[in-house]
Design a protein around this motif. Structure first.
Motif, PDB file in Angstrom:
ATOM      1  N   ARG A 105       0.281  -0.874   0.257  1.00 45.69           N
ATOM      2  CA  ARG A 105      -0.678  -0.454   0.156  1.00 45.69           C
ATOM      3  C   ARG A 105       0.617   1.414  -0.082  1.00 45.69           C
ATOM      4  NH1 ARG A 105      -5.247  -0.282   2.040  1.00 45.69           N
ATOM      5  NH2 ARG A 105      -5.985  -2.477   2.676  1.00 45.69           N
ATOM      6  N   TYR A 106       0.714   2.267  -0.347  1.00 48.51           N
ATOM      7  CA  TYR A 106       1.407   3.299  -0.494  1.00 48.51           C
ATOM      8  C   TYR A 106       0.563   4.619   0.601  1.00 48.51           C
ATOM      9  CZ  TYR A 106       3.027   7.048  -3.530  1.00 48.51           C
ATOM     10  OH  TYR A 106       4.008   8.759  -3.834  1.00 48.51           O
ATOM     11  N   LYS A 107       1.420   4.625   1.997  1.00 49.25           N
ATOM     12  CA  LYS A 107       1.668   5.566   3.124  1.00 49.25           C
ATOM     13  C   LYS A 107       1.213   6.773   2.722  1.00 49.25           C
ATOM     14  CE  LYS A 107       3.562   5.519   7.114  1.00 49.25           C
ATOM     15  NZ  LYS A 107       4.431   5.328   8.017  1.00 49.25           N
ATOM     16  N   VAL A 178       6.163   2.807   0.615  1.00 52.06           N
ATOM     17  CA  VAL A 178       4.424   2.013   1.184  1.00 52.06           C
ATOM     18  C   VAL A 178       4.758   1.032   2.152  1.00 52.06           C
ATOM     19  CG1 VAL A 178       4.100   1.816  -1.381  1.00 52.06           C
ATOM     20  CG2 VAL A 178       6.075   0.457  -0.254  1.00 52.06           C
ATOM     21  N   LYS A 179       3.905   0.585   2.692  1.00 52.40           N
ATOM     22  CA  LYS A 179       4.719  -0.083   3.311  1.00 52.40           C
ATOM     23  C   LYS A 179       3.090  -1.381   3.962  1.00 52.40           C
ATOM     24  CE  LYS A 179       3.024   0.534   8.947  1.00 52.40           C
ATOM     25  NZ  LYS A 179       2.508   0.920   9.765  1.00 52.40           N
ATOM     26  N   LYS A 180       3.902  -3.028   4.378  1.00 58.33           N
ATOM     27  CA  LYS A 180       2.952  -3.806   4.262  1.00 58.33           C
ATOM     28  C   LYS A 180       2.416  -3.291   6.663  1.00 58.33           C
ATOM     29  CE  LYS A 180       4.443  -7.876   1.453  1.00 58.33           C
ATOM     30  NZ  LYS A 180       4.401  -9.609   2.345  1.00 58.33           N
ATOM     31  N   SER A 181       0.927  -3.372   5.915  1.00 59.21           N
ATOM     32  CA  SER A 181       0.505  -3.506   6.698  1.00 59.21           C
ATOM     33  C   SER A 181      -0.808  -4.159   7.670  1.00 59.21           C
ATOM     34  CB  SER A 181      -0.504  -2.111   8.322  1.00 59.21           C
ATOM     35  OG  SER A 181      -0.345  -0.991   6.379  1.00 59.21           O
ATOM     36  N   LYS A 182      -0.652  -4.708   8.666  1.00 60.86           N
ATOM     37  CA  LYS A 182      -2.243  -5.589   9.317  1.00 60.86           C
ATOM     38  C   LYS A 182      -2.862  -5.492   9.503  1.00 60.86           C
ATOM     39  CE  LYS A 182       1.861  -9.025  11.757  1.00 60.86           C
ATOM     40  NZ  LYS A 182       2.195  -9.574  12.599  1.00 60.86           N
ATOM     41  N   ASN A 183      -4.529  -5.959  10.055  1.00 64.71           N
ATOM     42  CA  ASN A 183      -5.775  -5.599  10.370  1.00 64.71           C
ATOM     43  C   ASN A 183      -5.783  -4.469   9.195  1.00 64.71           C
ATOM     44  OD1 ASN A 183      -5.453  -7.580  12.218  1.00 64.71           O
ATOM     45  ND2 ASN A 183      -4.240  -5.835  13.184  1.00 64.71           N
ATOM     46  N   GLU A 184      -5.402  -4.523   8.117  1.00 68.75           N
ATOM     47  CA  GLU A 184      -5.970  -3.019   7.265  1.00 68.75           C
ATOM     48  C   GLU A 184      -7.697  -3.807   6.130  1.00 68.75           C
ATOM     49  OE1 GLU A 184      -5.366  -0.022   6.327  1.00 68.75           O
ATOM     50  OE2 GLU A 184      -3.115  -0.187   7.500  1.00 68.75           O
TER      51      GLU A 184
END
Length: 494
Positions: A105-107, A178-184
């Protein structure tokens, strides 16, 4: 319906992107600086959508149309030129820079006010391409600081929309963040729509078993038809037509819910009945209501079921007793909907009196009353975490209630006409809705801003909107967050 790789129209894409550019130009500082951060990622994600739909020529045209926005900005020129060179999606995914857009995702960090403006614009402009991109592809960090305009070296972005060409803006060097995130929020929602050809019979209700292997539909003539569901529907986005002549006709009243070996149904004949799913025979009748029963629900632990009736009451039952265990009295008109809370200690009912009540199962007392709907309520559902209750009405409005405080949490103007069904996904982040306007819509409720002290609520972000070839009566998120909707070719609006 298409969700995992949504179809994108070139003309619509250019219209929405040009409109967004104009919106940014007309927004006063400091929000303008922050909204400028979205120009480049929107540009890339639209290009990728066109590419994924194998519209290679249109993708190159889109890049060419708006490339002058970025070509003279330091650090952008070379990577923009690479967009003209790609011949297939694999080349994009292997690119050292653009592969990040495919994987993460684009942060973006912006203020609360800027995010509010952005969401309102996308909602008001009915952006069917940009809205899903914002929902799926961005990781937005909200800051209270309004002065976040680093990385922008000019105080304005001047773009000539009338010629669909852009003047040269001087954007500073900007590395992708960009960042990989949990619970998105789920980035891809697979959708499966069934259209039932039922000739003259009106569809009254639909339900799906917990294993997602069967669904049944109850009709106005008191017949219920059961179909085997496609065993390979996960991660597919299709529409399938059914005919009642192809079903297994097994029951003679209106289906609403199931347990492992029996089906519980309710009917206008004032009874609720249990039917064997093995030999499709009537096992038991529950006969205390004096007027038609409109709805039925089974608790998640399968210990109880509840009924809602025209007699202005709801009742609690156990499966092995013909007499009810509790009678819930308090509505001034017929009770249309009933739902168990996930903890099985509470029960919600919605009535034609336009109110919802929350009842304690232990003693049958009303512990909450939710008022605010201006039209008849047709569907209610608890969030899986048990903190909220959503309700939908004839006016096309969805209200989300906070159970702890008993107050309205957020409100969505979801459809232009009556809503027939709503459903939360498994992590409470989105709500799906469907109505007689023949649309299935998905709404971001995770990032919605609660109503203020005056009862006003921001526009909730529309994630996806699907026009189906029938009137959808029922929508439900199932395991792995794929969405199933069921409809018929016609419906009387009553």
């Amino acid at each position: 319906m298409e969700a995992s790789n949504p179809s994108v129209d070139f003309l619509l894409a250019t219209k929405e992107y040009s409109g967004f550019i104009t919106f940014v130009n007309e927004t006063p500082p400091p929000e303008k600086y922050q909204l400028t951060h979205f120009l480049f990622p929107f540009y890339v994600y639209i290009y990728l959508l066109l590419f994924k739909n194998k519209k290679f020529t249109e993708a190159q045209r889109f890049v060419s149309t708006y490339s002058r926005l970025f070509l003279k900005a330091e650090g952008y020129g070379e990577i923009i030129q690479d967009l003209f060179k790609f011949k297939n999606l694999n080349e994009v995914q292997d690119h050292s820079y653009f592969k990040n857009f495919c994987e993460y995702r684009y942060k973006v960090k912006i203020s609360k006010d800027s995010l509010r403006l952005l969401k309102k614009y996308l909602e008001d402009a009915e952006c069917r391409i940009l809205s899903p991109i914002l929902h799926r592809e961005f990781n937005i960090e909200v800051s209270e600081d309004q002065s976040n305009h680093e990385n922008i070296t000019t105080s304005s972005v001047e773009i000539k929309e009338s010629t669909c060409q852009s003047t040269e803006d001087h954007l500073s060097t900007r590395n992708i963040n960009v960042k990989k995130s949990k619970n998105e929020l789920p980035s891809k929602i697979a959708c499966y729509h069934y259209s039932i050809f039922c000739r003259k019979e009106q569809l009254c209700c639909v339900d799906i078993n917990k294993r997602n292997t069967l669904f049944a539909a109850g009709f106005e003539n008191s017949d219920i038809h059961v179909w085997n569901m496609d065993p390979d529907i996960v991660n597919k986005s299709v529409s399938k037509n059914l005919d009642i002549s192809e079903s297994k006709e097994c029951l003679t009243s209106n289906l609403k819910d199931k347990t492992a070996s029996t089906t519980r149904v309710c009917s206008g004949d004032t009874t609720a009945r249990a039917w064997s799913m093995t030999d499709f025979k009537d096992v038991r009748a529950y006969c205390e209501h004096k007027y038609p029963i409109w709805d039925i629900d089974v608790s998640s632990n399968c210990a109880y079921f509840a009924t809602a009736s025209l007699d202005c009451t709801a009742r609690l039952w156990s499966f092995n007793r013909p007499a009810s265990l509790r009678i819930f009295v308090g509505h001034s008109s017929d009770v249309d909907c009933v739902r168990f809370h996930s903890n099985c200690r509470y029960l919600a009912t919605a009535s034609t009196d336009k109110t919802i009540q929350l009842w304690a199962i232990e003693n049958g007392f009303s512990v909450r009353k939710f008022s605010g709907h201006g039209a008849r309520i047709n569907s209610i559902t608890f969030s899986p975490d048990g903190k909220h209750l959503a309700s939908a009405d004839d006016s096309g409005c969805i209200k989300v209630w906070d159970l702890a405080s008993g107050k309205l949490y957020s409100e969505i103007c979801a459809h232009s006409k009556k809503i027939l069904s709503i459903s939360y996904n498994t992590n409470d982040s989105v709500i799906a809705s469907c109505g007689i306007d023949s649309f299935v819509k998905i709404w971001d409720v995770k990032h919605s801003v609660p109503v203020d002290e005056k009862g006003k609520s921001e526009a909730t972000l529309l994630v996806d909107s699907y026009s189906v070839d029938s009137v959808p009566h029922y929508v439900r998120f199932c395991q792995k967050d794929f969405l199933i909707s069921v409809g018929t070719q016609t419906r009387t609006d009553n």
